[in-house]
Every structure is written in structure tokens, then in C-alpha cells.
Design an enzyme around this catalytic site. Structure first.
Site, PDB file in Angstrom:
ATOM      1  N   ARG A  46       6.401  32.375  42.416  1.00  0.00           N
ATOM      2  CA  ARG A  46       6.479  30.942  42.693  1.00  0.00           C
ATOM      3  C   ARG A  46       7.944  30.575  42.837  1.00  0.00           C
ATOM      4  NH1 ARG A  46       9.803  30.058  39.261  1.00  0.00           N
ATOM      5  NH2 ARG A  46       9.523  27.858  39.684  1.00  0.00           N
ATOM      6  N   ARG A  89       0.045  28.214  50.117  1.00  0.00           N
ATOM      7  CA  ARG A  89       0.442  27.000  49.368  1.00  0.00           C
ATOM      8  C   ARG A  89       1.067  26.019  50.366  1.00  0.00           C
ATOM      9  NH1 ARG A  89       3.729  27.605  43.854  1.00  0.00           N
ATOM     10  NH2 ARG A  89       2.921  25.492  43.519  1.00  0.00           N
ATOM     11  N   GLN A 196       7.157  25.486  33.619  1.00  0.00           N
ATOM     12  CA  GLN A 196       8.137  26.424  34.188  1.00  0.00           C
ATOM     13  C   GLN A 196       9.503  26.286  33.508  1.00  0.00           C
ATOM     14  OE1 GLN A 196       6.023  24.535  35.979  1.00  0.00           O
ATOM     15  NE2 GLN A 196       5.544  25.425  37.969  1.00  0.00           N
ATOM     16  N   ASP A 237      11.584  22.006  47.146  1.00  0.00           N
ATOM     17  CA  ASP A 237      10.547  22.733  47.890  1.00  0.00           C
ATOM     18  C   ASP A 237      10.524  22.367  49.361  1.00  0.00           C
ATOM     19  OD1 ASP A 237       9.536  22.487  44.905  1.00  0.00           O
ATOM     20  OD2 ASP A 237       8.741  24.313  45.811  1.00  0.00           O
ATOM     21  N   ASN A 247      10.153  18.177  45.101  1.00  0.00           N
ATOM     22  CA  ASN A 247      10.370  19.226  44.088  1.00  0.00           C
ATOM     23  C   ASN A 247       9.269  19.055  43.039  1.00  0.00           C
ATOM     24  OD1 ASN A 247      11.943  21.467  43.091  1.00  0.00           O
ATOM     25  ND2 ASN A 247      12.654  20.133  41.443  1.00  0.00           N
ATOM     26  N   LYS A 248       9.274  19.909  42.055  1.00  0.00           N
ATOM     27  CA  LYS A 248       8.234  19.898  41.028  1.00  0.00           C
ATOM     28  C   LYS A 248       8.003  18.499  40.470  1.00  0.00           C
ATOM     29  CE  LYS A 248       6.210  22.600  39.999  1.00  0.00           C
ATOM     30  NZ  LYS A 248       4.868  22.758  40.621  1.00  0.00           N
TER      31      LYS A 248
END
Ligand code: MRU
Length: 345
Positions: A46, A89, A196, A237, A247-248
């Protein structure tokens, strides 16, 4: 202990299984395109750059896997495998970027030799892998020019060596600082729901001897208010051409807090993560994952079974909350559209 995120070994992609870290360090060998697809989908690998490099190797593996020797048939089958891999993804654009790079090799090949094309695809995947290391190291140097000795940096999710080929993007600043004898301190957000930050960022920085402090996501405001944070540095991302950055999930909250406390927000951004084809963050597809990532902790339900959940995996930080986008080609500040266009010229 040295952990290798991804290694290319005799036509196989070997990945450290990130779903098992930090408790177990186990490696998974991907021998088929389907193995690579599953590894990306299930987050064995990931992080946007690591997904991109894995996808490039995935296409190289598919090229070796297809048995037909009739060239046109071979090419058609390979291109359709590329399109399949691209669906593993949705949010990190590095996946489609890498697949497009590999398709360009296939479509640009003018010969008729299956063997030659296979070799060209393996060569391009190795190049993408090596380029990723150089990109990250250069981003680290550029980030280091924005911070000072003894600064403390808050980061979210994992944009470290584990999320890339080496160095990481956001975390590259700590590794380059170590190489150059500069002391920096890190605060890592836990990063719910998959943690994460706790499982990967705190783990890899601690292992590397970087001074890292773990906090839960809801502590970010307090540590900022206490004056503990000098800068926020996160990965990404997908960045739209206007600078909006996916992003996350939770990154936007950190950026809003940073604005309130007058703390700069730097996005560590390899150019393959910048999607100049889209106008703004509205065009970024946001992955929604299984609600059980929220309701189950350590294999046990922590809520009533069947409770309704909503689990978007990424958010989009609006460009106006971003101080600078730090790429391997330079540091871009607002107006981002013009700045990003300039680095692609
Ligand atoms: O769902 P993940 O773990 O793949 O999400 C990763 C992130 O959001 C990272 O911060 C991002 O990909 C940058 S990695 C250098």
C-alpha cells in the site's frame, strides 16, 4: 532489521506483507498478475508509489505469464490484463500512471517479437522502481530546505519507506536529515481505521532511530496548541491540477487544524502522483472500504454487530490549506495551477 517493501527477484515480485507489520515480518512472492492484483487490493502492498511500482512489475509478470506466441493476440491479451490491474484500487493515481507507462511500451513497440517485448517491459518496470528511489531522495532534500534543526514534524498515515521503494515521500525528510547530520523529531498520528501511523510510521521511524512520538488522531489539536509542532508533512495519493490533494482520511482535519494554529502544511509529492488531467479534487475517486475496518479491532467487534458505518478511505485537502507541494522537480506554492504546469513543462 532491514525491511524491503518490494524486491524484483527472477520474474517474481516479493512484497513485505504490510497487513502483518509490525507484529510479523513476512514476505509474499507474487508470481502471477492475479497475485499482484490481490496484493494491491488487499493492501499487502500500500502507499501510492509502492502501488505504482508493484503495478509496473505486475504488467512485467503478466507479460511472462501469457503463453501465446502469436504477436497480435499476445498484445491484445496483455493490454486487457493491464486494464484489469488498473481496477485494483481507485484513489492513488500512481496505479494508473504506472499501468499507462507500461502500456506505452506495449503500444510503442514496433517489432513483432514477443520475447523482445517481454524484455522491454521488465526493463521499464525496473526503471520505474529505480526512478522512485531517486525521486524520494530528492523530495527529502527539498523538504529539508523547509525545516530547521530540532524541528518537530507531524505526519499522518504512512508515507515512508514502506509506502515506496525506499526513503518514502513525507518521511524521506527524516532519512535525508539523518544522512546530513540534522536532528528532527516526528509526531505520528495513529491513523484510524487501519492504523498505518501506529503500525507502520511509528514502527519504521523507531527502527531507523528517528525520535518519534505516537499520538491518536484526536490529539493533533492539543499537541499543536501546546506548540509542539513546527510543520505538518504528509504524502498524497492524487493531486489535482489546482493543488487539491487526496491523502489518507484525516489529512484534511490535520490541515484545518494547522491553519488554525498557523503551522505550515507541506505535501510530499512525486510527480507521478500529480494528475494534471483533472481540474480539482471533485474529480478524484475516493475509495470506500468495508465498515468492518471500523467495527472490528484485533479480530473482535467493538460495536453492536450490524451498526451502520461509513468508511471513506481518503479525503481531499483543499489547495488553500496547503503551504507548498514539494516535488522532486521543485517546491510549488500557490497559485498551484501555474506552478504545477511549470514543473511539467
Ligand atoms: O490506504 P493506503 O495505506 O494505501 O494509503 C496511503 C496513503 O494515504 C499515503 O499517505 C499516500 O499513499 C502517500 S505514500 C508515499
Amino acid at each position: 532489521m532491514e525491511i524491503k517493501t518490494l524486491t524484483w527477484k527472477e520474474k517474481e515480485l516479493v512484497l513485505v506483507d504490510q497487513t502483518k507489520l509490525p507484529v510479523d515480518v513476512e514476505y509474499v512472492a507474487c508470481k502471477t498478475l492475479e497475485d499482484v492484483f490481490v496484493a494491491i487490493r488487499d493492501m499487502i502492498v500500500r502507499g501510492a508509489p509502492a502501488i505504482g511500482v508493484s503495478a509496473a512489475y505486475g504488467v512485467a509478470i503478466a507479460a511472462y505469464e501469457i503463453t501465446t506466441t502469436e504477436f497480435d493476440l499476445y498484445k491484445t491479451e496483455l493490454l486487457s490484463q493491464c486494464d484489469y490491474l488498473n481496477t485494483a484500487r481507485p484513489t492513488a493515481v500512481n496505479l494508473s500512471w504506472a499501468v499507462e507507462e507500461m502500456k506505452a511500451v506495449i503500444n510503442g513497440y514496433e517489432g513483432q517479437s514477443v520475447a523482445e517485448l517481454k524484455a522491454l517491459l521488465e526493463k521499464r518496470a525496473i526503471e520505474i522502481h529505480e526512478e522512485d528511489i531517486m525521486i524520494n531522495k530528492t523530495i527529502g532534500k527539498n523538504l529539508l530546505s523547509l525545516v530547521k534543526e530540532d524541528n518537530t514534524i507531524l505526519t499522518h498515515c504512512n508515507a515512508g519507506a514502506l509506502a515506496t521503494s525506499e526513503y518514502g515521500t513525507a518521511l524521506s525528510v527524516f532519512y535525508v536529515a539523518q544522512e546530513e547530520g540534522v536532528t528532527l523529531h516526528a509526531y505520528a498520528d495513529e491513523t484510524r481505521p487501519r492504523q498505518q501511523g501506529a503500525k507502520l510510521t511509528a514502527f519504521e521511524l523507531y527502527n531507523a532511530g528517528v525520535d518519534v512520538t505516537l499520538i491518536t488522531d484526536n490529539m493533533a489539536a492539543e499537541v499543536m496548541k501546546e506548540g509542539k509542532i513546527d510543520a505538518v508533512i504528509v504524502g498524497c495519493d492524487r493531486i489535482a491540477s489546482n493543488g487539491d490533494t487526496a491523502n489518507k482520511i484525516g489529512t484534511m482535519s490535520v490541515a484545518i487544524l494547522a491553519k488554525h494554529f498557523n503551522i505550515p502544511v507541506y505535501i510530499a509529492a512525486p510527480t507521478p502522483t500529480i494528475d494534471m488531467a483533472i481540474e480539482s479534487g471533485k474529480d478524484i475517486p475516493i475509495e470506500e472500504r468495508d465498515g468492518e475496518e471500523i467495527t472490528i479491532i484485533n479480530g473482535e467487534y467493538v460495536t453492536a454487530k450490524g451498526v451502520k458505518t461509513y468508511n471513506p478511505s481518503f479525503d481531499v485537502t483543499p489547495a488553500e490549506l496547503i503551504t507548498a507541494i514539494v516535488t522532486e522537480k521543485g517546491i510549488v506554492r500557490a497559485p498551484f495551477k501555474e506552478g504545477l504546469q511549470a514543473i511539467f513543462k
